[in-house]
Design a protein around this motif. Structure first.
Motif: not given
Length: 421
Positions: A327-337
């Motif tokens: 779930g946290l890496w999902g946040q990373v991908e949203k922050a750095f598309p």
């Protein structure tokens, strides 16, 4: 509060420990300037430890390799071997204990001892016997500096001053008898006082305190106010020679971080390494019988630091923490598309509670599922312990280039053998 009238503590610090161990174990490195680095084959990294020969050229710990090579063109880079340093630590402590009982290992390269009546009267001979035991039974390339004082804090400061005495580095000795204090302490720069970090130094300067003598002259309540807690007052009593015992510290978190090799600085590669690091942290969590209520993921990128956190339902099994990490890496991908270059990755399990004090979330009602996953994690741990290595894991186990996952140079704790599985 008791104020000793004679020296009662010894503090020992090995000189350039990691580099010295490398030189002791590889005769080709002896007498040469060496820098220990996280991984081999690139200048795009940092010297994390260096030998006394390198320090003579101005090379320092945590210095970029390119800058270190400019100062010392003949610098030899040696990839870190954390398990070797752990074994050297254990061997050295065994030799020292043939001379004097060790009260506490403060880190992998520092320890402290209490002195008995005989040793208080002849600290020079005690230091000689310790150094002889190391030289004759381990080897001459690993040396140590030793400080003696009334309490542990003063002995540590004395040790550091002895390390750099007489214009040389290492193999030093400093004896601060209470009757000679506080003059030796006043010669110590304010930065070298344990507990005075960069932020605290600024705060002290704003209060008009710029020297150790001015710090010493404050009142205990004033130091408590400057620090904002009892730590400042405890430091006052330590600097004035009182027998201050370290407060027992409870476990606050379990975590691992890693500088990434150049070919692992993409989001997918960093994500895979973070999964292995978190698995190691969860193993430590279970070995010490804790549960965690939260997870941090932090990344160092070219633009700064990214930090994400999430709550956990008081868990200790691999499945639960790895699901949260996804779930946290999902946040990373949203922050750095568009992706991002990641230089360092770390994971931390926090909000700990002892297993005996675990409280279930009555609204979640997943205890049966959690127990099943805990049993699976326990079975995996038992198999790995039987073979002293990672033979079973939840997901693919492919450690990155450059060494062990979770087992790296540590300045704050002594790694265990399990860290290197």
């Amino acid at each position: 509060m008791r104020k000793p009238e004679t020296i009662e503590r010894l503090y020992l610090d090995f000189d350039g420990f990691f580099a010295a161990v490398e030189q002791q174990c590889d005769r080709r490195l002896r007498g040469r300037p060496i820098g220990v680095v996280p991984f081999d084959g690139t200048d795009r990294t940092t010297v994390i430890a260096c030998s006394r020969e390198a320090k003579a050229y101005g090379v320092k710990n945590v210095m970029p390799v390119r800058e270190a090579r400019q100062r010392c063109p003949g610098l030899v880079l040696v990839p870190q071997k954390p398990d070797l340093y752990r074994r050297a630590h254990n061997a050295l402590l065994s030799e020292i204990e043939t001379v004097i009982p060790i009260d506490a290992a403060k880190s992998i390269d520092e320890l402290t001892c209490r002195l008995d009546e005989a040793d208080r009267h002849d600290p020079v001979d005690l230091a000689r016997r310790i150094k002889v035991a190391i030289r004759e039974n381990i080897g001459p390339w690993i040396t140590c500096s030793i400080g003696f004082a009334a309490n542990r804090q003063l002995a540590k400061i004395a040790c550091k001053e002895g390390k750099h005495s007489k214009g040389s580095y290492g193999d030093g000795l400093a004896i601060w008898d209470p009757e000679d204090m506080p003059e030796p302490l006043f010669a110590v720069p304010l930065d070298d006082i344990p507990g005075v970090g960069s932020n605290m130094k600024v705060r002290l300067q704003m209060a008009g305190v710029v020297t150790t003598e001015e710090l010493y002259s404050l009142q205990p309540k004033h130091m408590r106010k400057l620090w904002g807690n009892v730590t400042g007052e405890r430091l006052w009593y330590a600097l004035h020679g009182y027998d201050i015992q370290a407060q027992p510290s409870g476990r606050g978190m379990f975590g691992h971080g890693r500088v990434l090799p150049p070919d692992s600085r993409t989001v997918p590669a960093a994500r895979e390494i973070s999964r292995l690091l978190l698995t190691k942290a969860a193993r430590r969590l279970r070995r010490e019988n804790y549960y965690a209520g939260g997870l941090w993921l932090w990344l160092s990128t070219r633009s700064g630091t990214w930090l994400g956190k999430t709550e956990l339902p008081i868990v200790r099994d691999d499945q639960a923490v790895l699901k949260a990490l996804t779930g946290l890496w999902g946040q990373v991908e949203k922050a750095f598309p568009r992706g991002v270059m990641i230089f360092r990755v770390g994971v931390t399990l926090y909000d700990l509670s002892p297993a005996s004090e675990r409280q279930l979330d009555l609204l979640l009602r997943d205890d049966r599922t959690r127990q099943r996953w805990e049993n699976i994690s326990q079975a995996i741990d038992e198999l790995n312990a039987r073979y002293a290595g990672t033979v079973v894991s939840l997901g693919y186990w492919n450690p990155p280039k450059g060494g062990h996952v979770g087992g790296k140079i540590s300045y704050t704790r002594v790694p265990s053998a399990e860290d290197f599985w």
